[in-house]
Design an enzyme around this catalytic site. Structure first.
Site, PDB file in Angstrom:
ATOM      1  NE  ARG A   1      -0.908   4.792   9.283  1.00  0.00           N
ATOM      2  CZ  ARG A   1      -2.221   4.509   9.269  1.00  0.00           C
ATOM      3  NH1 ARG A   1      -2.789   4.128   8.155  1.00  0.00           N
ATOM      4  NH2 ARG A   1      -2.944   4.640  10.369  1.00  0.00           N
TER       5      ARG A   1
ATOM      6  CD  GLU B   1      -8.511  -1.551  10.809  1.00  0.00           C
ATOM      7  OE1 GLU B   1      -8.546  -2.338   9.849  1.00  0.00           O
ATOM      8  OE2 GLU B   1      -8.501  -0.300  10.671  1.00  0.00           O
TER       9      GLU B   1
ATOM     10  NE  ARG C   1      -2.083  -1.902  11.471  1.00  0.00           N
ATOM     11  CZ  ARG C   1      -2.811  -0.796  11.416  1.00  0.00           C
ATOM     12  NH1 ARG C   1      -3.916  -0.691  12.153  1.00  0.00           N
ATOM     13  NH2 ARG C   1      -2.455   0.216  10.658  1.00  0.00           N
TER      14      ARG C   1
ATOM     15  NE  ARG D   1      -3.713  -2.313   2.338  1.00  0.00           N
ATOM     16  CZ  ARG D   1      -4.634  -2.604   3.249  1.00  0.00           C
ATOM     17  NH1 ARG D   1      -4.852  -1.755   4.257  1.00  0.00           N
ATOM     18  NH2 ARG D   1      -5.324  -3.731   3.178  1.00  0.00           N
TER      19      ARG D   1
ATOM     20  CB  SER E   1     -11.422  -4.201   8.777  1.00  0.00           C
ATOM     21  OG  SER E   1     -12.583  -3.467   8.458  1.00  0.00           O
TER      22      SER E   1
END
Length: 426
Positions: A277, A349, A391, A262, A352
């Site tokens: 991130r 988070e 994560r 990403r 999801s």
């Protein structure tokens, strides 16, 4: 993509759904373009009917020896042919304009999704586990990893720039153990089929799952016009692209452990230090393909699968349902699972899980047919993180840290660690 027939019948509901998502109304623009397209098509149909009739009349006139009428009809047919060619080109333009507009519309939230503007309006559903107590001030993961000499952003930056990290030694093995543990649990206990999908995909695949055209800036593109996947959702969901599936073969459940890529567009200044991130990270993805009647129930099942692996790790987390303004583009309803990070003293988070209805199925032209029926329906799709491996590594490091800076390996991961029960500085 939304059904144009539904929009014609429910323009106010569309604009209300867009308002809930913080978007401008679009029904009038869409219906105006749709009306122009349909009127133009009706005109083309009339022209084609006249051309067919005139062609027949040419033969009749020739049979009667009326050459003057036959020549006039031939001229009319020639003109109609040219007009039809131009009209068909215009029809394709109108179709493309309408499809382009529809492709930018987000999905319509389910009725039970809380209305809200942003993450502050999300609603907590449940908490699992307890926050650990420490006799010392817990550190953040990057403080632990760098002190161990096993988390090295500087060396990674030398090769690749910012938002990359080099892991080494037992810490690298711990991340690998997490991915394998997640994958094994979902395949052996939750009924998912393991896949090893392509990491490079074409435009059509990303269009099918909704990343294109709206979110191109979030992706990495290669020089031969392929894209690096931002999540295995893209590859796994597109397994059924263009297919008609027998209803008896639903649901289909797929999972994969893959790298994800990403660009992190729009995240400048956020989480710049550490492993939270990254441009490149590993994630175990879950995808379900269902019929129209079971997709909402499947969302609850998928979310439970993601919660289970975190519970087995002994991590504290909470599950929230996202409000309308915080949901992803293709989702009708989303649960986020947020893990507790003691070093940050915050929930972040880690998974999801979303149900998309037939939104992606329509874009992919993926359908199913029930036994004995001729009609097909678009499949319903779901996707969820099961879970983000990097994560999870952060959460394990911060949760299982010791005062001396070492990290205790959770019991469920020890079979994957070759006898290592503690990550410590050599």
């Amino acid at each position: 993509m939304l059904d144009i027939k539904w929009i014609r019948q429910n323009p106010d509901d569309l604009d209300k759904a867009l308002a809930y998502r913080g978007a401008e109304p679009k029904a009038r623009e869409i219906l105006g373009l749709d009306a122009d397209r349909r009127a133009h098509q009706a005109k083309l149909n009339d022209m084609q009917e006249r051309r067919n009739a005139a062609s027949k009349q040419i033969g009749q006139a020739m049979g009667q020896g009326d050459k003057e009428t036959a020549e006039a009809l031939k001229a009319e047919v020639s003109t109609l042919k040219s007009d039809l060619q131009a009209g068909e080109a215009r029809a394709r333009e109108l179709d493309a304009e309408l499809n382009d507009l529809l492709a930018t519309l987000p999905n319509v939230p389910l009725p039970d999704v809380p209305v809200g503007a942003d993450e502050d309006d999300n609603v907590e559903v449940r908490k699992v586990g307890e926050k650990r107590e420490y006799a010392f001030a817990p550190k953040e993961h990057f403080e632990l990893g760098e002190a161990l000499g096993m988390m090295d952003p500087e060396t990674a930056a030398k090769m690749s720039g910012t938002r990359f990290t080099l892991l080494s030694g037992p810490l690298a093995r711990l991340e690998r153990a997490l991915g394998q543990f997640f994958l094994d649990t979902h395949t052996q206990e939750h009924g998912y089929t393991e896949c090893q999908p392509p990491l490079l995909v074409r435009d059509e695949a990303l269009y099918g799952t909704g990343q294109l055209p709206k979110f191109a800036e979030d992706l990495f593109r290669t020089t031969d016009d392929r894209w690096l996947i931002p999540t295995a959702e893209v590859s796994l969901t597109n397994i059924v692209s263009g297919e008609i599936i027998d209803h008896d073969y639903l649901p289909r459940r797929y999972t994969a452990l893959t790298p994800c890529f990403r660009s992190e567009a729009g995240s400048a200044g956020r989480d710049t230090r550490g492993y939270l991130r990254q441009h490149q990270f590993y994630k175990v993805e879950m995808v379900s393909i269902t019929d129209a009647d079971s997709s909402v129930e499947e969302l609850e099942r998928m979310t439970k699968c993601a919660e289970t692996v975190l519970d087995k790790l002994g991590l504290h987390f909470r599950t929230v349902v996202l409000c309308t303004g915080d949901m992803g583009f293709g989702a009708r309803k989303t649960y986020d699972i947020e893990v507790w990070l003691p070093g940050q003293n915050a929930y972040r988070e880690i998974s999801s899980c979303s149900v998309c209805g037939d939104f992606q199925g329509r874009r992919m032209n993926a359908r199913y047919r029930s036994a004995g029926e001729k009609q097909t329906q678009f499949v319903h799709t779901l996707n969820g993180s099961g879970v983000a491996v990097g994560r999870a590594l952060i959460a394990v490091m911060e949760t299982y840290q010791n005062e001396d800076g070492s990290i205790t390996v959770p019991d469920v991961l020890r079979p994957y660690m070759g006898g290592i029960d503690r990550v410590a500085k050599a």
